[in-house]
Design a protein around this motif. Sequence first.
Motif, mmCIF file in Angstrom:
data_model
loop_
_atom_site.group_PDB
_atom_site.id
_atom_site.type_symbol
_atom_site.label_atom_id
_atom_site.label_comp_id
_atom_site.label_asym_id
_atom_site.label_seq_id
_atom_site.Cartn_x
_atom_site.Cartn_y
_atom_site.Cartn_z
ATOM 1 N N UNK A 146 0.822 -1.210 0.000
ATOM 2 C CA UNK A 146 0.000 0.000 0.000
ATOM 3 C C UNK A 146 0.857 1.262 0.000
ATOM 4 N N UNK A 147 1.793 1.358 0.953
ATOM 5 C CA UNK A 147 2.471 2.654 1.099
ATOM 6 C C UNK A 147 3.497 2.912 -0.001
ATOM 7 N N UNK A 148 3.793 4.200 -0.184
ATOM 8 C CA UNK A 148 4.624 4.711 -1.283
ATOM 9 C C UNK A 148 4.050 4.313 -2.647
ATOM 10 N N UNK A 149 2.737 4.266 -2.715
ATOM 11 C CA UNK A 149 2.050 3.950 -3.960
ATOM 12 C C UNK A 149 1.537 2.530 -3.950
ATOM 13 N N UNK A 150 0.218 2.358 -3.797
ATOM 14 C CA UNK A 150 -0.365 1.021 -3.737
ATOM 15 C C UNK A 150 -0.111 0.255 -5.031
ATOM 16 N N UNK A 151 -0.209 -1.075 -4.942
ATOM 17 C CA UNK A 151 0.050 -1.918 -6.117
ATOM 18 C C UNK A 151 -0.808 -1.512 -7.308
ATOM 19 N N UNK A 152 -2.062 -1.165 -7.057
ATOM 20 C CA UNK A 152 -2.960 -0.761 -8.148
ATOM 21 C C UNK A 152 -2.429 0.497 -8.845
ATOM 22 N N UNK A 153 -1.893 1.427 -8.051
ATOM 23 C CA UNK A 153 -1.342 2.654 -8.621
ATOM 24 C C UNK A 153 -0.059 2.361 -9.400
ATOM 25 N N UNK A 154 0.754 1.427 -8.913
ATOM 26 C CA UNK A 154 1.973 1.067 -9.640
ATOM 27 C C UNK A 154 1.639 0.528 -11.027
ATOM 28 N N UNK A 155 0.539 -0.217 -11.124
ATOM 29 C CA UNK A 155 0.130 -0.722 -12.439
ATOM 30 C C UNK A 155 -0.211 0.425 -13.389
ATOM 31 N N UNK A 156 -0.878 1.450 -12.855
ATOM 32 C CA UNK A 156 -1.185 2.622 -13.686
ATOM 33 C C UNK A 156 0.087 3.334 -14.123
ATOM 34 N N UNK A 157 1.037 3.477 -13.201
ATOM 35 C CA UNK A 157 2.316 4.126 -13.523
ATOM 36 C C UNK A 157 3.036 3.358 -14.626
ATOM 37 N N UNK A 158 3.120 2.043 -14.455
ATOM 38 C CA UNK A 158 3.819 1.202 -15.433
ATOM 39 C C UNK A 158 3.129 1.290 -16.801
ATOM 40 N N UNK A 159 1.805 1.200 -16.800
ATOM 41 C CA UNK A 159 1.073 1.237 -18.062
ATOM 42 C C UNK A 159 1.269 2.574 -18.778
ATOM 43 N N UNK A 160 1.150 3.669 -18.037
ATOM 44 C CA UNK A 160 1.289 4.987 -18.664
ATOM 45 C C UNK A 160 2.693 5.205 -19.201
#
Length: 386
Positions: free
Chosen positions: A367-381
């Motif tokens: 969760x912290x320093x960017x949840x896993x779901x957010x990391x997927x968005x970062x990687x995709x973008x």
Amino acid sequence: MADKSFLSWPFFEDHHREFALALDAWVQQHIAPLPHSHDVDADCAKILALLAEGGWLTSCVPAEFGGRSESLDVRSLCLIRETLGRVSGLADFVFAMQGLGSGAITIAGSEDLKRRYLPDVASGKKVAAFALTEPASGSDVANIATSAVDMGDHYLVNGEKTFISNGGIADFYCLFVRTGEAPGARGLSALVVDADTPGFEVAERIEVIAPHPLGRITFTNMRVPKENLIGKAGDGFKISMGTLDIFRSTVGAASLGFARRAMDEAIARAKGRELFGAPMADMPLVQAHIADMAVDIDASALLIYRAAWTKDVQKTRVTREAAMAKLYATEAAQKVIDQAVQIWGGLGVTSGITVETLYREIRALRIYEGASDVQKLVIARQTLAD
């Protein structure tokens, strides 16, 4: 000693290999024997003093201000977090927060701010904190509402932050606020705030499943001198993301340490217990669990140290690489630890057993320093943009 064969990989230089072996020996002697009390603040203070005495906190700041390397060496940071995580989740937390909590100053602070804070971070005299999250803006950093109004020679700050690691024990906070130069992310800035500043209050201490100092802090007409601005007004989002570019890989490294310890515990259990007249380790299903653990651990290590090497050697932004490392390593560690608990059976869910402790400790890292779901968005973008 856990597997060290990865140190022969080309991501490392000889000084990293010597560093890792010396660190492992020191951790086994000084951190592994520490008892855990019910006073997490006192435990953190004891660990911080030991890390400072051992000289390991010098990896959190540049050499000019008492550090080990000319600039932050991400491979060293990852090696420390992996090694500490394998032995003590709380020790990993204490070390990590000294780096993350002061990282914005290292990256963008004035020479004055660096001189005032970084030497005390390296010596353990000051406890650092990174104050980004708010009730309505965790992963959505651009939604920060805490305001800092320019009053000429100071900012007037009002608002609150929550789930702040070291909240309540930190001596200073790198605080991200809305100064309003532009809408959204472009209107954020970063300030250094001392914990004794009038108007600053620790409103609540928050208890979580893997105890560590965590708090909600509030600001009421708090005056922060202009010289405590980190970088330029409006650069707060860029500074926060630059800090996370460095430290997200290290979150993956801590997870890797947890996973290595879980596999060691699972192997010891499988070799030491008999089922149906034979060692548990001879059972094909148990062997399949061990194989899955080994693959996930090596894949995590490759992603983590690729990201760290890229940051150290190529000196480029590693947003995509760091997000991959954090995402994969934290999710994989959760699976590895769950498999270790399964191998331990009923004992694995007994309070205080190592795999049970790891089961609680790993969850927050997803969760912290960017949840896993957010990391997927970062990687995709990042991938789509490339």
